[in-house]
Design a protein around this motif. Structure first.
Motif, PDB file in Angstrom:
ATOM      1  N   ALA A 170       0.831  -1.122   0.058  1.00 23.28           N
ATOM      2  CA  ALA A 170      -0.005  -0.030  -0.010  1.00 23.28           C
ATOM      3  C   ALA A 170       0.645   1.234  -0.046  1.00 23.28           C
ATOM      4  CB  ALA A 170      -1.052  -0.154   1.255  1.00 23.28           C
ATOM      5  N   TYR A 183      -2.666  -3.480   0.168  1.00 22.90           N
ATOM      6  CA  TYR A 183      -3.778  -2.603  -0.173  1.00 22.90           C
ATOM      7  C   TYR A 183      -4.949  -3.338   0.371  1.00 22.90           C
ATOM      8  CZ  TYR A 183      -1.991   0.637  -3.198  1.00 22.90           C
ATOM      9  OH  TYR A 183      -1.094   1.833  -3.731  1.00 22.90           O
ATOM     10  N   THR A 229      -7.743   6.952  -0.931  1.00 23.27           N
ATOM     11  CA  THR A 229      -6.291   6.996  -1.263  1.00 23.27           C
ATOM     12  C   THR A 229      -5.724   5.948  -2.096  1.00 23.27           C
ATOM     13  OG1 THR A 229      -6.271   7.567   1.246  1.00 23.27           O
ATOM     14  CG2 THR A 229      -4.165   6.762   0.344  1.00 23.27           C
ATOM     15  N   THR A 230      -6.624   4.867  -2.159  1.00 23.44           N
ATOM     16  CA  THR A 230      -5.865   3.864  -3.088  1.00 23.44           C
ATOM     17  C   THR A 230      -6.251   4.393  -4.332  1.00 23.44           C
ATOM     18  OG1 THR A 230      -6.524   1.761  -1.457  1.00 23.44           O
ATOM     19  CG2 THR A 230      -6.499   1.564  -3.647  1.00 23.44           C
ATOM     20  N   GLN A 279      -3.829   6.615  -5.685  1.00 25.76           N
ATOM     21  CA  GLN A 279      -2.284   5.825  -5.997  1.00 25.76           C
ATOM     22  C   GLN A 279      -2.193   5.034  -7.031  1.00 25.76           C
ATOM     23  OE1 GLN A 279      -0.441   6.124  -1.213  1.00 25.76           O
ATOM     24  NE2 GLN A 279      -0.606   4.125  -2.504  1.00 25.76           N
ATOM     25  N   THR A 280      -3.533   4.239  -7.188  1.00 22.53           N
ATOM     26  CA  THR A 280      -3.290   3.190  -8.377  1.00 22.53           C
ATOM     27  C   THR A 280      -4.094   3.715  -9.533  1.00 22.53           C
ATOM     28  OG1 THR A 280      -5.409   2.215  -7.408  1.00 22.53           O
ATOM     29  CG2 THR A 280      -3.333   1.554  -6.422  1.00 22.53           C
ATOM     30  N   ALA A 336     -12.132   0.139  -6.708  1.00 23.80           N
ATOM     31  CA  ALA A 336     -12.383   0.422  -5.326  1.00 23.80           C
ATOM     32  C   ALA A 336     -13.706   0.993  -5.129  1.00 23.80           C
ATOM     33  CB  ALA A 336     -11.596   1.886  -5.317  1.00 23.80           C
TER      34      ALA A 336
END
Length: 380
Positions: free
Chosen positions: A51, A68, A338-339, A342-343, A349
């Motif tokens: 993560a 993650y 946040t995920t 970043q991804t 998500a």
């Protein structure tokens, strides 16, 4: 064949289901094609990657080197923590306010009515900002903390309090408490069946108290009766030791509880008013005081009216917990945001968020429907 109404009904349902599946397949395939054309990675493989971000509050072990998937687990547990505690607090506070609105005391009834009107008509998000501002602006910094002896510290960074030092006795006491609660519930059910069968009433109150309080105390004493406490100490820009509650969690919990309690109060008030007045008069004729009439006659009957709308309030509270992201509490939505940043895998998500909230909502509905079936009147 189609002159048969049952056959026509089945045929229409099959056609409707086929249409829904076809539209769903088209949307999914079209989305996947567009993502592939733009060379956007799809799939849930990212859940196994590191993560790389911290989460301030966690109920399980976690750091930036974890995956993650574990980060989503931490966010889910944070959401469940505030939802469960919020449901309990909102139910207790809402029940008290709903009863107070029906009080013969003019001042108490007006205060309760004013609370309901104000809380229901102020947006929840605004209330969360108010609670958060109270904790972060009115409380002092760490080195000027408001203290209650050496046991409690109130600061802008949260509330610190003393906690029993780690010892096997406390673990044994926690398991004993859980066993005591289960045994008390079993005893209560057995006492109710015995009373229905024989008319004789077994003691319930003191036996339950003895099980819930006595078993943990016994386990704690047998394992050595430790009394050492982990007391918070001022160190650097924060406090060390003990346990702490963040202002974000406190603001979110109080905001959700006080807001939902206003709606619960109206549900409780409506349920009580739905009970026939003759029931109260009959209980009064039997010599029951006001508290006994409420506890033994009115509330048990009102419960059958209260539970269905109360389910909706529990669902609303759980879903409203997603507003935690506005005040910085790391719930499931915050972790998902946040995920995504970043991804770049927003679809996955969001799909996880939808699946989790759907599962939680269905679980709450199933439990409340089961409980509603247990308390409803059995018709002959």
């Amino acid at each position: 064949m189609f002159s048969n109404e049952r056959v026509r009904g089945i045929a229409y349902q099959v056609l409707l289901l086929a249409a829904v599946v076809g539209v769903g397949w088209y949307l999914v395939s079209n989305t996947l094609h567009n993502l592939s054309t733009r060379q956007i990675q799809v799939g849930f493989g990212f859940l196994g990657r590191e993560a790389g971000f911290e989460i301030a509050e966690k109920l399980i072990e976690y750091d930036a080197t974890h995956t993650y998937a574990r980060a989503f687990g931490v966010g889910l547990l944070n959401t469940l923590k505030v939802a469960v505690l919020g449901v309990v607090l909102a139910t207790v506070l809402g029940t008290l306010i709903g009863i107070a609105r029906l009080s013969s005391n003019w001042l108490l009834a007006k205060l309760a009515s004013g609370y309901v009107e104000v809380m229901r008509n102020v947006p929840l998000l605004l209330q969360l900002f108010v609670w958060y501002g109270l904790f972060t602006e009115l409380l002092p910094p760490v080195r000027e903390a408001i203290t209650l002896g050496d046991w409690l510290f109130a600061t802008q960074r949260g509330f610190w309090f003393a906690w029993p030092a780690a010892h096997p006795a406390w673990t044994a006491a926690a398991w004993a408490l859980l066993a005591g609660i289960v045994l008390a519930w079993v005893w209560r059910m057995a006492a109710a069946r015995h009373q229905q069968a024989t008319g004789q009433r077994w003691p319930v109150g003191w036996v339950s108290a003895a099980l819930i309080l006595g078993l943990p105390l016994l386990a704690w004493a047998v394992m050595g009766a430790p009394t050492e406490m982990d007391v918070p100490q001022v160190g650097g820009f924060s406090l060390q030791g003990g346990r702490s509650i963040s202002p974000e969690f406190t603001a979110l919990l109080l905001g959700l509880s006080t807001y939902t309690a206003a709606f619960v109060a109206e549900v409780v008030r409506a349920g009580i008013l739905a009970v026939d007045r003759g029931q109260t008069e009959a209980a009064q004729a039997l010599g029951l005081n006001a508290g006994q009439r409420l506890r033994l006659v009115t509330l048990p009957q009102a419960l059958r009216v209260i539970i269905p709308p109360m389910t909706s309030q529990y669902l609303n509270l759980t879903k409203n917990s997603s507003l935690a992201v506005a005040i910085g509490y790391p719930d499931l939505v915050a972790v998902a945001n946040t995920t995504m940043n970043q991804t770049g895998q927003a679809i996955e998500a969001i799909a996880i968020l939808m699946a989790v909230y759907l599962t939680i909502s269905l679980a709450i509905s199933l439990f409340m429907n089961w409980y509603n079936d247990r308390v409803k009147l059995v018709e002959r």
